[in-house]
Design a protein around this motif. Structure first.
Motif, PDB file in Angstrom:
ATOM      1  N   ARG A 202       0.906  -1.103   0.045  1.00 41.78           N
ATOM      2  CA  ARG A 202       0.048  -0.025   0.130  1.00 41.78           C
ATOM      3  C   ARG A 202       0.953   1.190   0.135  1.00 41.78           C
ATOM      4  O   ARG A 202       0.622   2.246  -0.718  1.00 41.78           O
ATOM      5  N   PHE A 203       2.028   1.393   0.736  1.00 42.94           N
ATOM      6  CA  PHE A 203       3.034   2.447   0.798  1.00 42.94           C
ATOM      7  C   PHE A 203       3.385   2.572  -0.794  1.00 42.94           C
ATOM      8  O   PHE A 203       3.487   3.879  -0.918  1.00 42.94           O
ATOM      9  N   GLN A 204       3.720   1.584  -1.340  1.00 49.10           N
ATOM     10  CA  GLN A 204       4.213   1.832  -2.844  1.00 49.10           C
ATOM     11  C   GLN A 204       3.122   2.307  -3.692  1.00 49.10           C
ATOM     12  O   GLN A 204       3.259   3.306  -4.308  1.00 49.10           O
ATOM     13  N   GLU A 205       2.007   1.999  -3.450  1.00 49.11           N
ATOM     14  CA  GLU A 205       0.970   2.781  -4.258  1.00 49.11           C
ATOM     15  C   GLU A 205       0.473   3.929  -3.872  1.00 49.11           C
ATOM     16  O   GLU A 205       0.368   4.818  -4.755  1.00 49.11           O
ATOM     17  N   VAL A 206       0.587   4.294  -2.666  1.00 46.95           N
ATOM     18  CA  VAL A 206       0.101   5.624  -2.077  1.00 46.95           C
ATOM     19  C   VAL A 206       1.170   6.673  -2.574  1.00 46.95           C
ATOM     20  O   VAL A 206       0.959   7.575  -3.256  1.00 46.95           O
TER      21      VAL A 206
END
Length: 600
Positions: A202-206
């Motif tokens: 999720r960190f990468q997506e955000v």
């Protein structure tokens, strides 16, 4: 240990380092074991010297020199062992990382559809770190401790067998108690890893879509979900650590009791005159050396558990056997598909396809594209237009039917040969961080000359804005080309396709996200790109569609009509409907056009 054995087999090319580690560990162990004997002998000579005239000074000095020599050899060899362990772990990291990356590059698109980019990265980082940390600890400590332990057992048996019996009890008991902890630890670690991977994904997506996050004011909710995963890791770690340290307290208590008995025996036997003072000193030092590996075992096992857990994630990816494995070349000189003169360049025959095995995206689709022909795909969003492109590129296999390029079935064409024959300009330009020059030359190889690169930029009308930058073609574009406008990025992607010079061209809504001015330049670049090439176009403007040779209309994954723009304009089908909607121009009509991705 099976996972660790597999790692050793996987990195068999490092055998010279493994051999060096074992050899240096043996030297370290021998020099360490010799010290108690020298100290014990010196102690006996010193005690005896108190009752003699010469006080045994000379032999004691020589023993001191021997201690110095042993210490120097031990120091040098210990550092050689450490150097070998460091380099070995670095080489292991290189091998494991390279093979992981190579495996990912070989997996089909369908595998990535099910995985988060951040999770893939997180697994690689954790797996490699855990395995290499263990390898370093193993190299720098384990062999030396193992050899020392075996030697101490043999020596203690020579002097007084009950000492060996007590040592023989503590080692298996300690290992058994540690094994009881291992299963609990690994189960909890798996839970922790899952939360970390999810949070990392999720960190990468955000971060990659930070503008969307900020524009929708979702910072707090994203932070909440991110923190929630790590909060759960804290709770699981607390449970995991509590169990581990309670067991470690029990292990250490057993260790303390056994060594109390060992030291008591040594002191009593010395008082009875069985052992000399020198032998007592030697045995005490040997027992201390035996205690060290037992205490270090907890550290090594902890690293081993992390390595086992990490290697499971690693080999889970490495052992992936995708249902679709496209044919590849044998590594010889790159080639392109030979286009037969008497065959269609591209042919779809009764092609059906479903992403999930249930809902059909394409249903018995069939059409052909001749040499130099421009064919447009028209249909509602989700009607299968981009899926046709994906199948043509070999990203997915057709569920049924056949796809041919140059008269050969794509299933029989090596996928790298197929993709070298097809140039693609996507709706998203998908630039890489680096320079404009690197992005234009991407995929064209090192043989591209400066003149060819500049000519491709000129034909794509990219040179018109590149020259305005102080660093010209060496300008850094940032991640995903964030420093450039949409039109600039698209013109670079067109230049990239021109430089590739593939005989077949695919345009996947290449101008749909651009303003009118940018679109004019991009469209001019596309005209240069399409000249003399066979082109498959997913278009979003009727003006573009009307200039093609033929139109293929799709309705819910099925072919509705195929014909020239003039023929379909009066057929009463989808294209005729689009023309009528454009002429009407009401809000409802524009809404209907938008479903086809058509802008007025």
């Amino acid at each position: 240990m099976r996972s660790l054995t597999r790692i050793l087999r996987f990195t068999g090319s490092l055998w010279k380092y493994y051999a060096g580690v074992v050899a240096s560990a043996m030297v370290v162990a021998v020099t360490s074991l010799a010290v108690p004997f020298v100290v014990g002998r010196a102690t006996d000579l010193a005690v005896a010297g108190m009752r003699t005239e010469g006080h045994n000074v000379v032999p004691i000095i020589w023993l001191a020199v021997g201690l110095l020599a042993l210490d120097l050899v031990n120091s040098v060899t210990t550092n050689v062992n450490g150097w070998l362990g460091d380099v070995m772990s670095a080489r292991m990291r290189q091998i494991l990382s390279s093979r992981y990356f190579s495996k990912l590059l070989s997996l089909p698109q369908s595998w990535f559809d099910e995985e988060l980019t951040g999770s893939i990265t997180s697994k690689l980082s954790r797996s490699i770190t855990n395995v290499t940390d263990f390898a370093k600890a193993f190299a720098n400590n384990f062999f030396t401790l193992l050899l020392t332990t075996v030697a101490v057992l043999v020596i203690s048996a020579w002097y007084y067998w009950p000492l060996t019996v007590l040592l023989g009890i503590i080692f298996p008991v300690y290992v058994w108690l540690t094994a009881l902890t291992s299963r609990h630890w690994q189960a909890r670690q798996q839970i922790i890893n899952e939360h970390i991977d999810t949070a990392g994904g999720r960190f990468q997506e955000v971060i990659s879509q930070i503008r969307v996050v900020k524009s929708f004011v979702t910072e707090r909710s994203e932070q909440h979900h991110f923190d929630e995963h790590y909060d759960r890791t804290v709770g699981t770690t607390r449970e995991q650590s509590t169990h581990w340290h309670l067991m470690d307290t029990l292990r250490r208590a057993v260790l303390n009791v056994v060594f109390f008995a060992i030291y008591a025996i040594i002191f009593v036997q010395t008082a009875r005159g069985v052992f000399s003072v020198g032998v007592m000193v030697m045995l005490i030092q040997l027992m201390a050396m035996a205690r060290q590996p037992v205490q270090m075992m907890s550290y090594i096992i902890d690293n081993a558990q992390r390595a086992v857990s990490g290697s499971k994630d690693y080999f889970e990816v490495m052992e992936t056997r995708p249902s679709y494995a496209p044919k590849v070349t044998d590594g010889s000189r790159p080639t392109r598909v030979s286009i037969a003169e008497d065959r269609p360049v591209v042919s779809f025959e009764d092609v059906s396809f479903s992403y999930d095995g249930k809902d059909q995206v394409l249903d018995r689709v069939g059409f052909t594209i001749g040499r130099g022909e421009r064919v447009a795909l028209v249909g509602e969003s989700g009607g299968g237009k981009s899926t046709i492109v994906n199948l043509l590129l070999g990203l997915y296999p057709p569920g049924s039917g056949s796809i041919e390029v140059g008269g050969r079935a794509t299933s029989q064409i090596p996928v790298d040969e197929l993709r070298r024959s097809i140039g693609v300009v996507f709706q998203d330009p998908s630039l890489f961080s680096g320079t404009i020059r690197e992005n234009i030359a991407y995929g064209s190889g090192s043989e591209v000359t400066e003149e060819q690169l500049l000519e491709a930029a000129r034909k794509a009308f990219a040179d018109r804005f590149v020259h305005r930058f102080p660093n010209g073609y060496d300008t850094l574009v940032g991640e995903r080309g964030i420093k450039l406008s949409g039109g600039q990025k698209q013109r670079i992607s067109i230049a990239r396709a021109i430089l590739k010079d593939a005989p077949v061209l695919v345009l996947d809504e290449a101008t749909s996200a651009l303003d009118t001015k940018s679109e004019r330049w991009v469209q001019a670049g596309l005209e240069s790109l399409m000249a003399g090439r066979t082109s498959l176009i997913i278009a979003h403007r009727l003006s573009t569609i009307s200039s093609v040779d033929r139109i293929v209309t799709l309705d819910q994954g099925r072919i509705d009509e195929i014909g020239t723009p003039a023929e379909l304009a009066v057929s009463g089908g989808i294209y005729a409907e689009l023309l009528a909607l454009q002429a009407a121009g009401s809000r409802a009509d524009r809404k209907r056009l938008a479903k086809f991705g058509i802008r007025m």
